[in-house]
Motif scaffolding. Structure first.
Motif, short mmCIF file in Angstrom:
data_model
loop_
_atom_site.label_atom_id
_atom_site.label_comp_id
_atom_site.label_asym_id
_atom_site.label_seq_id
_atom_site.Cartn_x
_atom_site.Cartn_y
_atom_site.Cartn_z
N GLN A 109 0.83 -1.20 0.00
CA GLN A 109 0.00 0.00 0.00
C GLN A 109 0.86 1.26 0.00
OE1 GLN A 109 -2.73 -0.31 3.30
NE2 GLN A 109 -3.91 -1.97 2.35
N GLU A 110 1.97 1.21 0.75
CA GLU A 110 2.90 2.34 0.77
C GLU A 110 3.54 2.55 -0.60
OE1 GLU A 110 5.79 2.09 3.85
OE2 GLU A 110 4.32 1.86 5.46
N LEU A 111 3.67 1.47 -1.37
CA LEU A 111 4.21 1.58 -2.73
C LEU A 111 3.16 2.05 -3.73
CD1 LEU A 111 6.32 -1.74 -2.89
CD2 LEU A 111 7.18 0.58 -2.56
N LYS A 112 1.94 2.28 -3.24
CA LYS A 112 0.83 2.77 -4.06
C LYS A 112 0.34 1.72 -5.06
CE LYS A 112 1.45 6.74 -2.02
NZ LYS A 112 0.56 7.16 -0.89
N TYR A 113 0.52 0.45 -4.75
CA TYR A 113 0.03 -0.61 -5.61
C TYR A 113 -1.46 -0.84 -5.34
CZ TYR A 113 4.97 -1.85 -6.44
OH TYR A 113 6.31 -1.84 -6.77
N ARG A 114 -2.19 -1.15 -6.38
CA ARG A 114 -3.62 -1.42 -6.21
C ARG A 114 -3.85 -2.72 -5.46
NH1 ARG A 114 -5.11 -0.91 -12.42
NH2 ARG A 114 -2.99 -1.79 -12.45
N LYS A 115 -2.94 -3.67 -5.60
CA LYS A 115 -3.02 -4.92 -4.85
C LYS A 115 -1.59 -5.42 -4.60
CE LYS A 115 -3.57 -7.80 -9.00
NZ LYS A 115 -4.40 -8.84 -9.64
N PRO A 116 -1.38 -6.24 -3.57
CA PRO A 116 -0.02 -6.73 -3.27
C PRO A 116 0.56 -7.51 -4.44
CG PRO A 116 -1.51 -7.15 -1.43
CD PRO A 116 -2.37 -6.70 -2.57
N ASN A 117 1.84 -7.32 -4.69
CA ASN A 117 2.51 -8.07 -5.75
C ASN A 117 3.46 -9.11 -5.19
OD1 ASN A 117 4.58 -6.46 -4.80
ND2 ASN A 117 5.40 -5.98 -6.84
N MET A 118 3.36 -9.38 -3.88
CA MET A 118 4.20 -10.43 -3.30
C MET A 118 3.38 -11.29 -2.35
SD MET A 118 6.61 -8.47 -0.52
CE MET A 118 5.99 -7.16 0.52
N ARG A 119 3.82 -12.55 -2.26
CA ARG A 119 3.18 -13.49 -1.33
C ARG A 119 4.25 -14.43 -0.78
NH1 ARG A 119 1.94 -18.56 -3.74
NH2 ARG A 119 2.45 -18.62 -5.98
N PHE A 120 3.93 -15.06 0.34
CA PHE A 120 4.90 -15.93 1.00
C PHE A 120 4.26 -17.28 1.27
CE2 PHE A 120 6.13 -11.60 1.84
CZ PHE A 120 7.50 -11.62 1.59
N VAL A 121 4.99 -18.35 0.90
CA VAL A 121 4.48 -19.70 1.09
C VAL A 121 5.43 -20.48 2.00
CG1 VAL A 121 3.27 -19.73 -1.11
CG2 VAL A 121 5.62 -20.54 -1.00
N GLU A 122 4.85 -21.35 2.80
CA GLU A 122 5.65 -22.21 3.67
C GLU A 122 6.01 -23.47 2.92
OE1 GLU A 122 5.37 -24.39 8.06
OE2 GLU A 122 3.97 -22.77 7.53
N GLY A 123 7.28 -23.80 2.88
CA GLY A 123 7.71 -25.00 2.16
C GLY A 123 9.22 -25.12 2.16
N HIS A 124 9.71 -26.15 1.49
CA HIS A 124 11.15 -26.42 1.42
C HIS A 124 11.68 -26.05 0.05
CE1 HIS A 124 9.82 -29.18 4.70
NE2 HIS A 124 10.94 -28.76 5.25
N ILE A 125 12.86 -25.47 0.03
CA ILE A 125 13.44 -25.02 -1.23
C ILE A 125 13.86 -26.18 -2.12
CG2 ILE A 125 14.17 -22.83 -0.22
CD1 ILE A 125 17.03 -23.90 -0.11
#
Length: 380
Positions: free
Chosen positions: A134-150
């Motif tokens: 929101q601080e970046l003025k994006y209309r919606k988030p462009n990042m997400r985080f998932v739990e898992g193993h690389i």
């Protein structure tokens, strides 16, 4: 487990390997989720940033939430500029610092996915993501985080050839199956994509008593690969020409731990691994190709550093080997291609590219001849 041993092979020790992997996962989760409160609790310089990031990166870091910054345990700043509109994957994203920076770098049309196995770290990264976008003025988030193993990006839903850039910061060394990490990275990268990451490496293969030290494992030391073994694994996975961007020595500041590792020397190295099938060869070959940097990456208007021995000045044509030509844009495949003009093809071969070995390579090479300089036994 040896650094080149398959952790999930179909051998009689399979169950033991799985138990070892599970134990490693549990220790890393505990160390980074519960034992360490902030990066100030570390006992070596391995998991703290080395070198000064680009000024643009520093400016973006100042806008990142304090909790995200305090939980950062990286060993470099593997954050490429010029990635606007691209899809970025952060392996072992931790509290999310690098993912947050990339969210700003790729812009609203790009995307960032962070994957980490530590619940406490994932929660920190998720807690601030929406407000940051929101601080970046994006209309919606462009990042997400998932739990898992690389090692198992498939289980986390990361599809084949679905990302342009993979970053990782002092995490691969913590994996019990580094071969699979590299194989998965190659699988999910789109053609022309790049694995751009910092990690800890050693000048020798470590003895078992060092590998078994849990504190040194959590500090990113026990899991460090012998640098030459890493390059073998990278090539095996499909990354035919690993390039070093930067390197710095790691200090073992705890006297007892220094006694455990003995004479072994450790370094934080930022590597660049390009996925360019059928374009990268095992040696530097000369096709008379010329590459010119356009100066179009914001923050690198005057020059661009491809690796530790390729510095392109804006507007200045440079003779390059076939591998370097592919990395910066031959046939328009590399993500860097819009920033470079590559002239010439591979229709005529002039033999092995004339290389200069060692740290004096750039100074020794005639300016009118070449931007390339190669290490012994491999590509530049």
């Amino acid at each position: 487990m040896g650094c080149c041993e398959k952790a999930n092979g179909s051998n009689t020790n399979g169950n033991n390997v799985k138990e070892k992997s599970s134990s490693t996962y549990e220790h890393v989760q505990d160390y980074y989720g519960k034992i360490l409160a902030t990066s100030k609790d570390l006992k070596t310089s391995a998991c703290t940033a080395s070198g000064r990031p680009h000024s643009k990166i520093i400016d973006l870091m100042r806008k990142i939430p304090v909790e995200v910054m305090d939980k950062f345990y990286g060993c470099g700043a593997p954050l490429p500029l010029g990635v606007d509109g691209l899809k970025v994957l952060d392996l072992g994203s931790g509290s999310g610092r690098d993912a947050y920076v990339c969210a700003a770098l790729v812009g609203e049309q790009g995307s960032v996915v962070g994957i980490d196995m530590t619940q406490e770290q994932i929660q920190v990264s998720r807690d601030h993501a929406d407000a940051y976008c929101q601080e970046l003025k994006y209309r919606k988030p462009n990042m997400r985080f998932v739990e898992g193993h690389i090692e198992y990006l498939d289980q986390a839903g990361i599809a084949d050839e679905s990302v342009n850039i993979i970053i990782s910061n002092c995490v691969v060394n913590l994996s019990p199956d580094k071969r699979r990490v590299l194989q998965e990275a190659y699988r999910v990268l789109a053609k022309g994509g790049e694995f751009y990451f910092s990690d800890v490496y050693c000048d020798r293969r470590l003895p078992q008593h060092v590998k078994d030290n849990q504190i040194l494992w959590g500090e990113c030391i026990s899991g460090a690969l012998y640098n030459e073994d890493f390059k073998r694994l990278a090539r095996e996975a499909g990354f035919a020409d690993p390039r070093v961007l930067s390197s710095s020595r790691i200090d073992i500041t705890d006297a007892q731990l220094a006694q455990v590792v003995g004479n072994a020397a450790f370094s934080s190295i930022t590597y660049r691994l390009f996925k360019l099938p059928h374009h990268l060869e095992s040696l530097c070959e000369d096709y008379g190709q010329v590459a010119t940097y356009k100066g179009s990456i914001k923050g690198y208007e005057h020059s661009y550093q491809l690796d530790d021995h390729h510095a392109f000045q804006t507007g200045k044509p440079m003779l390059v080997c076939g591998n370097t030509a592919a990395m910066v844009g031959e046939d328009g495949i590399s993500w860097l291609s819009k920033h470079f003009q590559v002239s010439g093809d591979r229709s005529v071969h002039y033999g092995l590219f004339q290389c200069v070995t060692g740290p004096q390579a750039l100074q020794a090479a005639p300016q009118s001849q070449s931007a390339d300089s190669c290490g012994a036994g491999g590509c530049c």
